[in-house]
Design a protein around this motif. Structure first.
Motif, PDB file in Angstrom:
ATOM      1  N   LEU A  27      -3.606   9.839   5.741  1.00 17.26           N
ATOM      2  CA  LEU A  27      -3.988   9.601   4.348  1.00 17.26           C
ATOM      3  C   LEU A  27      -3.057   8.578   3.699  1.00 17.26           C
ATOM      4  N   LEU A  28      -1.772   8.711   3.973  1.00 18.41           N
ATOM      5  CA  LEU A  28      -0.797   7.762   3.438  1.00 18.41           C
ATOM      6  C   LEU A  28      -1.068   6.351   3.963  1.00 18.41           C
ATOM      7  N   ILE A  29      -1.356   6.246   5.237  1.00 18.32           N
ATOM      8  CA  ILE A  29      -1.670   4.936   5.836  1.00 18.32           C
ATOM      9  C   ILE A  29      -2.889   4.327   5.164  1.00 18.32           C
ATOM     10  N   GLN A  30      -3.917   5.131   4.941  1.00 17.85           N
ATOM     11  CA  GLN A  30      -5.137   4.627   4.298  1.00 17.85           C
ATOM     12  C   GLN A  30      -4.836   4.143   2.881  1.00 17.85           C
ATOM     13  N   ASN A  31      -4.026   4.909   2.164  1.00 18.24           N
ATOM     14  CA  ASN A  31      -3.657   4.499   0.798  1.00 18.24           C
ATOM     15  C   ASN A  31      -2.870   3.190   0.805  1.00 18.24           C
ATOM     16  N   LEU A  32      -1.968   3.061   1.755  1.00 19.11           N
ATOM     17  CA  LEU A  32      -1.182   1.821   1.854  1.00 19.11           C
ATOM     18  C   LEU A  32      -2.067   0.636   2.221  1.00 19.11           C
ATOM     19  N   LYS A  33      -3.049   0.869   3.084  1.00 15.31           N
ATOM     20  CA  LYS A  33      -3.985  -0.209   3.431  1.00 15.31           C
ATOM     21  C   LYS A  33      -4.766  -0.643   2.198  1.00 15.31           C
ATOM     22  N   ASN A  34      -5.187   0.322   1.400  1.00 21.02           N
ATOM     23  CA  ASN A  34      -5.924  -0.010   0.173  1.00 21.02           C
ATOM     24  C   ASN A  34      -5.048  -0.805  -0.795  1.00 21.02           C
ATOM     25  N   LEU A  36      -2.509  -2.684  -0.014  1.00 20.93           N
ATOM     26  CA  LEU A  36      -2.321  -4.014   0.567  1.00 20.93           C
ATOM     27  C   LEU A  36      -3.529  -4.898   0.294  1.00 20.93           C
ATOM     28  N   GLN A  37      -4.713  -4.335   0.464  1.00 23.05           N
ATOM     29  CA  GLN A  37      -5.935  -5.107   0.218  1.00 23.05           C
ATOM     30  C   GLN A  37      -6.010  -5.545  -1.240  1.00 23.05           C
ATOM     31  N   GLN A  38      -5.642  -4.656  -2.143  1.00 23.17           N
ATOM     32  CA  GLN A  38      -5.651  -5.010  -3.570  1.00 23.17           C
ATOM     33  C   GLN A  38      -4.626  -6.097  -3.859  1.00 23.17           C
ATOM     34  N   SER A  39      -3.463  -5.992  -3.249  1.00 22.68           N
ATOM     35  CA  SER A  39      -2.421  -7.010  -3.455  1.00 22.68           C
ATOM     36  C   SER A  39      -2.870  -8.366  -2.928  1.00 22.68           C
ATOM     37  N   ILE A  40      -3.532  -8.365  -1.790  1.00 20.60           N
ATOM     38  CA  ILE A  40      -4.047  -9.613  -1.226  1.00 20.60           C
ATOM     39  C   ILE A  40      -5.073 -10.233  -2.174  1.00 20.60           C
ATOM     40  N   GLN A  41      -5.951  -9.400  -2.716  1.00 15.78           N
ATOM     41  CA  GLN A  41      -6.978  -9.896  -3.643  1.00 15.78           C
ATOM     42  C   GLN A  41      -6.340 -10.471  -4.902  1.00 15.78           C
ATOM     43  N   ILE A  42      -5.337  -9.775  -5.430  1.00 11.56           N
ATOM     44  CA  ILE A  42      -4.642 -10.256  -6.630  1.00 11.56           C
ATOM     45  C   ILE A  42      -3.974 -11.595  -6.345  1.00 11.56           C
ATOM     46  N   ARG A  43      -3.332 -11.708  -5.179  1.00 11.57           N
ATOM     47  CA  ARG A  43      -2.657 -12.952  -4.809  1.00 11.57           C
ATOM     48  C   ARG A  43      -3.659 -14.100  -4.701  1.00 11.57           C
ATOM     49  N   GLN A  44      -4.817 -13.842  -4.097  1.00  6.11           N
ATOM     50  CA  GLN A  44      -5.833 -14.882  -3.969  1.00  6.11           C
ATOM     51  C   GLN A  44      -6.340 -15.312  -5.338  1.00  6.11           C
ATOM     52  N   ASN A  45      -6.533 -14.349  -6.220  1.00  5.83           N
ATOM     53  CA  ASN A  45      -6.989 -14.679  -7.575  1.00  5.83           C
ATOM     54  C   ASN A  45      -5.946 -15.519  -8.308  1.00  5.83           C
ATOM     55  N   GLN A  46      -4.688 -15.162  -8.137  1.00  4.13           N
ATOM     56  CA  GLN A  46      -3.629 -15.923  -8.800  1.00  4.13           C
ATOM     57  C   GLN A  46      -3.529 -17.334  -8.231  1.00  4.13           C
ATOM     58  N   ALA A  47      -3.673 -17.467  -6.911  1.00  2.98           N
ATOM     59  CA  ALA A  47      -3.621 -18.794  -6.300  1.00  2.98           C
ATOM     60  C   ALA A  47      -4.779 -19.655  -6.808  1.00  2.98           C
ATOM     61  N   SER A  48      -5.939 -19.051  -6.929  1.00  5.43           N
ATOM     62  CA  SER A  48      -7.100 -19.773  -7.440  1.00  5.43           C
ATOM     63  C   SER A  48      -6.879 -20.207  -8.891  1.00  5.43           C
ATOM     64  N   GLU A  49      -6.315 -19.325  -9.681  1.00  8.79           N
ATOM     65  CA  GLU A  49      -6.059 -19.659 -11.081  1.00  8.79           C
ATOM     66  C   GLU A  49      -5.010 -20.758 -11.192  1.00  8.79           C
ATOM     67  N   ILE A  50      -3.994 -20.709 -10.354  1.00 14.38           N
ATOM     68  CA  ILE A  50      -2.968 -21.763 -10.358  1.00 14.38           C
ATOM     69  C   ILE A  50      -3.602 -23.110 -10.033  1.00 14.38           C
ATOM     70  N   GLU A  51      -4.465 -23.125  -9.034  1.00 14.65           N
ATOM     71  CA  GLU A  51      -5.136 -24.377  -8.644  1.00 14.65           C
ATOM     72  C   GLU A  51      -5.992 -24.901  -9.797  1.00 14.65           C
ATOM     73  N   HIS A  52      -6.696 -23.999 -10.450  1.00 17.87           N
ATOM     74  CA  HIS A  52      -7.531 -24.382 -11.589  1.00 17.87           C
ATOM     75  C   HIS A  52      -6.671 -24.968 -12.710  1.00 17.87           C
ATOM     76  N   LEU A  53      -5.545 -24.332 -12.984  1.00 19.79           N
ATOM     77  CA  LEU A  53      -4.659 -24.821 -14.047  1.00 19.79           C
ATOM     78  C   LEU A  53      -4.029 -26.163 -13.686  1.00 19.79           C
ATOM     79  N   LYS A  54      -3.737 -26.387 -12.410  1.00 26.53           N
ATOM     80  CA  LYS A  54      -3.201 -27.685 -11.988  1.00 26.53           C
ATOM     81  C   LYS A  54      -4.224 -28.790 -12.240  1.00 26.53           C
ATOM     82  N   LYS A  55      -5.488 -28.514 -11.898  1.00 21.98           N
ATOM     83  CA  LYS A  55      -6.535 -29.511 -12.130  1.00 21.98           C
ATOM     84  C   LYS A  55      -6.710 -29.777 -13.620  1.00 21.98           C
ATOM     85  N   LYS A  56      -6.655 -28.715 -14.383  1.00 21.33           N
ATOM     86  CA  LYS A  56      -6.794 -28.865 -15.829  1.00 21.33           C
ATOM     87  C   LYS A  56      -5.630 -29.680 -16.391  1.00 21.33           C
TER      88      LYS A  56
END
Length: 96
Positions: A27-34, A36-56
């Motif tokens: 159960l702990l492993i599953q929670n940690l995987k979840n 991690l997945q959320q952290s990866i998604q947040i990081r991707q969103n932030q990278a996308s926003e940074i790229e958008h702001l650079k273009k702007k």
């Protein structure tokens, strides 16, 4: 015989504890995987926003230089030349 029963009971108890520990670890492993997945998604969103702001930011720099600012004239000229080359290339492709 009594010793055998006690040993079996002891083994059953220990096995039960191990099974419970294994389930809690799974159960702990599953929670940690979840997480991690959320952290990866947040990081991707932030990278996308940074790229958008650079273009702007680049767009704003160009717009500022077009309004008469001397700071970014060279960058603006280079961008305009690049756009002209792209347009010429597109026209050449359409001509063929």
């Amino acid at each position: 015989m009594s010793e055998m029963i006690e040993m079996v009971d002891s083994l059953e108890s220990k096995l039960s504890k191990l099974i419970e520990k294994s389930r809690s670890l799974e159960l702990l492993i599953q929670n940690l995987k979840n997480e991690l997945q959320q952290s990866i998604q947040i990081r991707q969103n932030q990278a996308s926003e940074i790229e958008h702001l650079k273009k702007k930011y680049e767009t704003l720099k160009i717009a500022n230089s077009l309004l008469g600012s001397d700071e970014n004239k060279r960058d603006t000229k280079l961008k305009i030349n690049s756009l002209i080359r792209e347009i010429d290339y597109c026209i050449a492709q359409l001509s063929d």
